[in-house]
Design an enzyme around this catalytic site. Structure first.
Site, short mmCIF file in Angstrom:
data_model
loop_
_atom_site.label_atom_id
_atom_site.label_comp_id
_atom_site.label_asym_id
_atom_site.label_seq_id
_atom_site.Cartn_x
_atom_site.Cartn_y
_atom_site.Cartn_z
N CYS A 13 0.86 -1.18 0.00
CA CYS A 13 0.00 0.00 0.00
C CYS A 13 0.90 1.23 0.00
O CYS A 13 1.91 1.26 0.71
CB CYS A 13 -0.90 -0.01 1.24
N HIS B 130 -9.13 -3.88 -1.90
CA HIS B 130 -8.12 -3.10 -1.16
C HIS B 130 -8.48 -1.61 -1.19
O HIS B 130 -8.47 -0.93 -0.15
CB HIS B 130 -6.74 -3.35 -1.76
N GLU B 131 -8.81 -1.12 -2.39
CA GLU B 131 -9.10 0.31 -2.52
C GLU B 131 -10.38 0.70 -1.79
O GLU B 131 -10.44 1.73 -1.12
CB GLU B 131 -9.21 0.71 -4.00
N HIS C 57 -10.10 1.28 1.82
CA HIS C 57 -9.63 2.62 2.21
C HIS C 57 -10.80 3.55 2.50
O HIS C 57 -10.72 4.42 3.37
CB HIS C 57 -8.78 3.23 1.09
#
Ligand code: NI
Length: 176
Positions: free
Chosen positions: A100, A142-143, A146
């Site tokens: 990341c 993953h994004e 966030h």
């Protein structure tokens, strides 16, 4: 536009739930997207979420070309995804190494769903949906994490599988 500084793990904005984007086709949104694309490219990332550059909005970008750094990974077209929603298509989970841009130099082994559908809006406010598997699904998950204030170390099952990239013996990696 410009390359922005990426916040690092520990910053409060990386722990927040981001706010939905409510207006499209504004100079502010278009410039934000250009900044994110410039920043992702400059840092050679596979993805970037707006909170990583201190804008707490539900907006992520991702994309990956054929890259010798990621020989086993399928290319993904550069995508702008706004106000995303994820549906898990298959309960199957697989683990792979992730990095990341908010944890430079680190890698961790993260379990993720391998088959998803994501829906959201493009830069112009057009709704779309895409089915994704494997690496593509992993990058999106993953994004989108966030946007919920979650960083990948929170998903590592065994923290022995977390460390510095130059100390871990791994070959399948990316940063997002
Ligand atoms: Ni990330």
């Amino acid at each position: 536009m410009s390359v922005k500084q990426v916040l690092k793990m520990g910053h409060p904005l990386l722990k927040c739930v981001a706010e939905a984007v409510t207006e499209f086709n504004t100079l502010e949104l278009d410039n934000l997207i250009l900044d994110m694309l410039d920043t992702m490219e400059a840092l050679d990332g596979a993805g970037l979420a707006a909170p990583q550059i201190a804008i707490s909005k539900k907006l992520v970008i991702f994309g990956i070309n054929q890259n010798p750094r990621y020989p086993n990974i399928e290319p993904i077209a550069t995508t702008v995804l706004i106000n995303p929603e994820i549906t898990i298509i298959d309960e199957k989970i697989a683990s792979a190494w992730e990095g990341c841009l908010s944890l430079p130099g680190m890698r961790g082994l993260v379990p993720r769903s391998t088959s998803i559908k994501y829906t959201g809006f493009d830069q112009n406010g057009n709704k779309f949906e895409t089915f994704a598997t494997d690496f593509h699904a992993r990058v999106v998950l993953h994004e989108v994490d966030h946007l919920d204030g979650i960083l990948y170390p929170e998903r590592i099952m065994d923290l022995k599988n977390f460390g510095y990239e130059d100390q871990l013996l791994i070959d399948n990696e990316y940063s997002a």
